[in-house]
Design a protein around this motif. Structure first.
Motif, PDB file in Angstrom:
ATOM      1  N   ALA A  74       0.815  -1.222   0.000  1.00  0.00           N
ATOM      2  CA  ALA A  74       0.000   0.000   0.000  1.00  0.00           C
ATOM      3  C   ALA A  74       0.847   1.270   0.000  1.00  0.00           C
ATOM      4  O   ALA A  74       0.532   2.234  -0.708  1.00  0.00           O
ATOM      5  CB  ALA A  74      -0.943  -0.010   1.200  1.00  0.00           C
ATOM      6  N   GLU A  75       1.920   1.290   0.767  1.00  0.00           N
ATOM      7  CA  GLU A  75       2.767   2.478   0.855  1.00  0.00           C
ATOM      8  C   GLU A  75       3.407   2.799  -0.489  1.00  0.00           C
ATOM      9  O   GLU A  75       3.381   3.935  -0.960  1.00  0.00           O
ATOM     10  CB  GLU A  75       3.843   2.272   1.926  1.00  0.00           C
ATOM     11  N   HIS A  76       3.989   1.793  -1.134  1.00  0.00           N
ATOM     12  CA  HIS A  76       4.605   2.006  -2.443  1.00  0.00           C
ATOM     13  C   HIS A  76       3.565   2.360  -3.504  1.00  0.00           C
ATOM     14  O   HIS A  76       3.833   3.199  -4.378  1.00  0.00           O
ATOM     15  CB  HIS A  76       5.382   0.755  -2.885  1.00  0.00           C
ATOM     16  N   THR A  77       2.410   1.723  -3.429  1.00  0.00           N
ATOM     17  CA  THR A  77       1.350   2.006  -4.404  1.00  0.00           C
ATOM     18  C   THR A  77       0.961   3.480  -4.348  1.00  0.00           C
ATOM     19  O   THR A  77       0.796   4.131  -5.385  1.00  0.00           O
ATOM     20  CB  THR A  77       0.129   1.103  -4.152  1.00  0.00           C
ATOM     21  N   GLU A  78       0.829   4.017  -3.141  1.00  0.00           N
ATOM     22  CA  GLU A  78       0.462   5.431  -2.986  1.00  0.00           C
ATOM     23  C   GLU A  78       1.590   6.331  -3.486  1.00  0.00           C
ATOM     24  O   GLU A  78       1.335   7.315  -4.187  1.00  0.00           O
ATOM     25  CB  GLU A  78       0.129   5.735  -1.524  1.00  0.00           C
ATOM     26  N   ARG A  79       2.830   6.011  -3.156  1.00  0.00           N
ATOM     27  CA  ARG A  79       3.957   6.814  -3.648  1.00  0.00           C
ATOM     28  C   ARG A  79       4.036   6.777  -5.177  1.00  0.00           C
ATOM     29  O   ARG A  79       4.300   7.793  -5.819  1.00  0.00           O
ATOM     30  CB  ARG A  79       5.271   6.335  -3.052  1.00  0.00           C
ATOM     31  N   ASP A  80       3.792   5.593  -5.761  1.00  0.00           N
ATOM     32  CA  ASP A  80       3.797   5.463  -7.223  1.00  0.00           C
ATOM     33  C   ASP A  80       2.673   6.282  -7.847  1.00  0.00           C
ATOM     34  O   ASP A  80       2.851   6.885  -8.905  1.00  0.00           O
ATOM     35  CB  ASP A  80       3.681   4.001  -7.641  1.00  0.00           C
ATOM     36  N   ARG A  81       1.515   6.317  -7.195  1.00  0.00           N
ATOM     37  CA  ARG A  81       0.389   7.094  -7.699  1.00  0.00           C
ATOM     38  C   ARG A  81       0.741   8.585  -7.719  1.00  0.00           C
ATOM     39  O   ARG A  81       0.506   9.289  -8.711  1.00  0.00           O
ATOM     40  CB  ARG A  81      -0.862   6.856  -6.842  1.00  0.00           C
ATOM     41  N   ILE A  82       1.331   9.074  -6.635  1.00  0.00           N
ATOM     42  CA  ILE A  82       1.728  10.486  -6.541  1.00  0.00           C
ATOM     43  C   ILE A  82       2.798  10.802  -7.582  1.00  0.00           C
ATOM     44  O   ILE A  82       2.742  11.821  -8.279  1.00  0.00           O
ATOM     45  CB  ILE A  82       2.214  10.810  -5.112  1.00  0.00           C
ATOM     46  N   ARG A  83       3.760   9.918  -7.705  1.00  0.00           N
ATOM     47  CA  ARG A  83       4.840  10.082  -8.684  1.00  0.00           C
ATOM     48  C   ARG A  83       4.279  10.129 -10.101  1.00  0.00           C
ATOM     49  O   ARG A  83       4.630  11.001 -10.903  1.00  0.00           O
ATOM     50  CB  ARG A  83       5.809   8.911  -8.504  1.00  0.00           C
ATOM     51  N   SER A  84       3.396   9.184 -10.429  1.00  0.00           N
ATOM     52  CA  SER A  84       2.792   9.145 -11.767  1.00  0.00           C
ATOM     53  C   SER A  84       1.971  10.400 -12.036  1.00  0.00           C
ATOM     54  O   SER A  84       2.021  10.939 -13.143  1.00  0.00           O
ATOM     55  CB  SER A  84       1.925   7.893 -11.925  1.00  0.00           C
ATOM     56  N   ALA A  85       1.232  10.861 -11.034  1.00  0.00           N
ATOM     57  CA  ALA A  85       0.432  12.082 -11.204  1.00  0.00           C
ATOM     58  C   ALA A  85       1.337  13.277 -11.520  1.00  0.00           C
ATOM     59  O   ALA A  85       1.022  14.090 -12.401  1.00  0.00           O
ATOM     60  CB  ALA A  85      -0.406  12.349  -9.957  1.00  0.00           C
ATOM     61  N   TYR A  86       2.455  13.390 -10.822  1.00  0.00           N
ATOM     62  CA  TYR A  86       3.400  14.473 -11.089  1.00  0.00           C
ATOM     63  C   TYR A  86       3.931  14.375 -12.516  1.00  0.00           C
ATOM     64  O   TYR A  86       3.938  15.364 -13.262  1.00  0.00           O
ATOM     65  CB  TYR A  86       4.564  14.438 -10.091  1.00  0.00           C
ATOM     66  N   LEU A  87       4.387  13.191 -12.895  1.00  0.00           N
ATOM     67  CA  LEU A  87       4.965  13.016 -14.228  1.00  0.00           C
ATOM     68  C   LEU A  87       3.931  13.276 -15.320  1.00  0.00           C
ATOM     69  O   LEU A  87       4.230  13.933 -16.324  1.00  0.00           O
ATOM     70  CB  LEU A  87       5.567  11.613 -14.360  1.00  0.00           C
ATOM     71  N   GLU A  88       2.709  12.771 -15.125  1.00  0.00           N
ATOM     72  CA  GLU A  88       1.648  12.996 -16.114  1.00  0.00           C
ATOM     73  C   GLU A  88       1.310  14.474 -16.218  1.00  0.00           C
ATOM     74  O   GLU A  88       1.084  14.984 -17.325  1.00  0.00           O
ATOM     75  CB  GLU A  88       0.423  12.166 -15.765  1.00  0.00           C
ATOM     76  N   SER A  89       1.298  15.182 -15.089  1.00  0.00           N
ATOM     77  CA  SER A  89       1.010  16.620 -15.135  1.00  0.00           C
ATOM     78  C   SER A  89       2.133  17.389 -15.824  1.00  0.00           C
ATOM     79  O   SER A  89       1.939  18.514 -16.275  1.00  0.00           O
ATOM     80  CB  SER A  89       0.775  17.176 -13.726  1.00  0.00           C
ATOM     81  N   SER A  90       3.299  16.770 -15.918  1.00  0.00           N
ATOM     82  CA  SER A  90       4.429  17.375 -16.621  1.00  0.00           C
ATOM     83  C   SER A  90       4.481  16.951 -18.089  1.00  0.00           C
ATOM     84  O   SER A  90       5.433  17.262 -18.797  1.00  0.00           O
ATOM     85  CB  SER A  90       5.747  16.978 -15.936  1.00  0.00           C
ATOM     86  N   GLY A  91       3.461  16.193 -18.530  1.00  0.00           N
ATOM     87  CA  GLY A  91       3.362  15.840 -19.943  1.00  0.00           C
ATOM     88  C   GLY A  91       3.869  14.462 -20.316  1.00  0.00           C
ATOM     89  O   GLY A  91       3.946  14.136 -21.501  1.00  0.00           O
ATOM     90  N   TRP A  92       4.219  13.638 -19.345  1.00  0.00           N
ATOM     91  CA  TRP A  92       4.745  12.303 -19.621  1.00  0.00           C
ATOM     92  C   TRP A  92       3.638  11.260 -19.575  1.00  0.00           C
ATOM     93  O   TRP A  92       2.698  11.372 -18.801  1.00  0.00           O
ATOM     94  CB  TRP A  92       5.815  11.923 -18.599  1.00  0.00           C
ATOM     95  N   THR A  93       3.760  10.242 -20.402  1.00  0.00           N
ATOM     96  CA  THR A  93       2.911   9.053 -20.335  1.00  0.00           C
ATOM     97  C   THR A  93       3.717   7.988 -19.596  1.00  0.00           C
ATOM     98  O   THR A  93       4.885   7.761 -19.925  1.00  0.00           O
ATOM     99  CB  THR A  93       2.553   8.548 -21.752  1.00  0.00           C
ATOM    100  N   ILE A  94       3.094   7.343 -18.619  1.00  0.00           N
ATOM    101  CA  ILE A  94       3.804   6.382 -17.778  1.00  0.00           C
ATOM    102  C   ILE A  94       3.367   4.962 -18.110  1.00  0.00           C
ATOM    103  O   ILE A  94       2.174   4.663 -18.150  1.00  0.00           O
ATOM    104  CB  ILE A  94       3.505   6.615 -16.275  1.00  0.00           C
ATOM    105  N   LEU A  95       4.337   4.087 -18.329  1.00  0.00           N
ATOM    106  CA  LEU A  95       4.079   2.658 -18.466  1.00  0.00           C
ATOM    107  C   LEU A  95       4.788   1.957 -17.322  1.00  0.00           C
ATOM    108  O   LEU A  95       5.958   2.241 -17.053  1.00  0.00           O
ATOM    109  CB  LEU A  95       4.624   2.118 -19.785  1.00  0.00           C
ATOM    110  N   ARG A  96       4.072   1.050 -16.654  1.00  0.00           N
ATOM    111  CA  ARG A  96       4.668   0.278 -15.561  1.00  0.00           C
ATOM    112  C   ARG A  96       4.588  -1.198 -15.899  1.00  0.00           C
ATOM    113  O   ARG A  96       3.542  -1.684 -16.320  1.00  0.00           O
ATOM    114  CB  ARG A  96       3.937   0.532 -14.247  1.00  0.00           C
ATOM    115  N   PHE A  97       5.704  -1.884 -15.705  1.00  0.00           N
ATOM    116  CA  PHE A  97       5.766  -3.323 -15.910  1.00  0.00           C
ATOM    117  C   PHE A  97       6.366  -3.961 -14.666  1.00  0.00           C
ATOM    118  O   PHE A  97       7.280  -3.400 -14.053  1.00  0.00           O
ATOM    119  CB  PHE A  97       6.645  -3.668 -17.125  1.00  0.00           C
ATOM    120  N   TRP A  98       5.872  -5.135 -14.321  1.00  0.00           N
ATOM    121  CA  TRP A  98       6.460  -5.898 -13.227  1.00  0.00           C
ATOM    122  C   TRP A  98       7.756  -6.529 -13.713  1.00  0.00           C
ATOM    123  O   TRP A  98       7.891  -6.892 -14.884  1.00  0.00           O
ATOM    124  CB  TRP A  98       5.503  -6.991 -12.750  1.00  0.00           C
ATOM    125  N   ASN A  99       8.714  -6.666 -12.799  1.00  0.00           N
ATOM    126  CA  ASN A  99       9.977  -7.343 -13.119  1.00  0.00           C
ATOM    127  C   ASN A  99       9.717  -8.668 -13.821  1.00  0.00           C
ATOM    128  O   ASN A  99      10.355  -8.983 -14.827  1.00  0.00           O
ATOM    129  CB  ASN A  99      10.778  -7.635 -11.840  1.00  0.00           C
TER     130      ASN A  99
END
Length: 122
Positions: A74-99
């Motif tokens: 849960a902690e990492h999921t929330e940090r990833d959500r905040i991080r993705s929101a920042y990057l998307e607001s800066s114009g980036w498209t985010i792709l996430r893949f599991w190892n």
């Protein structure tokens, strides 16, 4: 998406992260480096704002993150959500893949990256 001034500490962190890539990051980097994937230009461990992303293709505004199992809590999921929101607001498209996806199914991972980047596959 031009170059931003990067604090020297963050630049140093990104540089050291390039030397200690996970097996999955290394496998994906071997597919992305030197324009190998449909001539897309990727950089690794790229500082963007307060974050360092695994891989970035600035010409297509694309960030690719490779996540280990710790990102499921849960902690990492929330940090990833905040991080993705920042990057998307800066114009980036985010792709996430599991190892595991990168290790076991690199072809489909690469195909998905190409499709999202809109690279000409014909």
């Amino acid at each position: 998406m031009g170059h931003d001034l990067v604090p020297s500490r963050q630049r140093k962190n990104a540089k050291s992260m390039r030397r200690v890539m996970t097996d999955a990051e290394l496998k994906l980097w071997n597919e992305l480096r030197a324009h190998r994937l449909m001539d897309l230009s990727f950089r690794r461990q790229v500082p963007i704002g307060p974050y360092i992303v695994d891989f970035a293709c600035p010409t297509h505004g694309l960030v690719v993150e490779v996540d280990g199992s710790q990102h499921a809590d849960a902690e990492h999921t929330e940090r990833d959500r905040i991080r993705s929101a920042y990057l998307e607001s800066s114009g980036w498209t985010i792709l996430r893949f599991w190892n595991d996806d990168v290790i076991r199914d690199i072809d489909n991972v690469c195909q998905h990256i190409v499709i999202v980047a809109g690279a000409d596959v014909s």
